[in-house]
Each structure stands twice: as C-alpha cells, then as structure tokens.
Write a protein that holds these residues in place. Structure first.
Motif, short mmCIF file in Angstrom:
data_model
loop_
_atom_site.label_atom_id
_atom_site.label_comp_id
_atom_site.label_asym_id
_atom_site.label_seq_id
_atom_site.Cartn_x
_atom_site.Cartn_y
_atom_site.Cartn_z
N LEU A 45 -2.36 11.95 2.98
CA LEU A 45 -2.73 10.61 3.44
C LEU A 45 -3.34 9.79 2.32
CD1 LEU A 45 -4.27 11.41 6.95
CD2 LEU A 45 -2.18 10.13 6.48
N LEU A 46 -4.22 10.40 1.54
CA LEU A 46 -4.84 9.69 0.42
C LEU A 46 -3.81 9.33 -0.64
CD1 LEU A 46 -8.18 11.66 0.02
CD2 LEU A 46 -7.91 9.29 0.76
N CYS A 53 -7.13 4.62 3.78
CA CYS A 53 -7.97 5.79 4.04
C CYS A 53 -9.39 5.58 3.52
CB CYS A 53 -7.36 7.04 3.41
SG CYS A 53 -5.89 7.60 4.25
#
Length: 79
Positions: A45-46, A53
C-alpha cells in the motif's frame, strides 16, 4: 555469474516477504482493534499510494489511534 546473483536477490526478496507475512500491523482506538494486516500488505500500500497512506496514518494519530507491529520478529513496538 549473473544467474547466481539474481538467485541471491530473489531469495532475499522472498525472505523479506516471508518476514512481512509472519508479522502484523494493527490499528487500535479506545482499546478496540480496528484493523490488522500483514506488513507485506502495508508495504505494498505504501509503495503504490504513499501520499494517501501517509495522510490516513496522520489523521489516525490525530483521531487517537495507536499503531502496533506484532509478530515473531518484533516485540510489540508502539507508535
């Protein structure tokens, strides 16, 4: 020669993924666990949406959330 080096890099990446899957990132608020995910998912996700995020993590801190990393390789580190 290059194949041997690529195999070492591949094994290192697989090892990092295995460590990430063994350990979990959790979000708590008011003594209740809101979310828990493998560190591998958090890293992905990052990697793909860092700005979103990071903003959500800061908003969570301002809202009183606690972040913990739990697992075999970590000792309940809190942020």
């Amino acid at each position: 020669m290059k194949e041997n080096g690529l195999r070492k890099v591949g094994r290192a990446i697989m090892n990092l993924i295995a460590i990430g899957n063994r350990n979990r990132f959790a979000i708590h608020r008011g003594g209740e666990q809101l979310l828990e995910m493998p560190i591998t998912v958090l890293a992905a996700l990052l990697l793909f949406s860092f700005g979103t995020c990071a903003l959500l993590l800061v908003v969570g801190l301002l809202a009183g959330c606690r972040y913990t990393v739990n697992g075999k390789d970590f000792s309940a580190a809190e942020a």
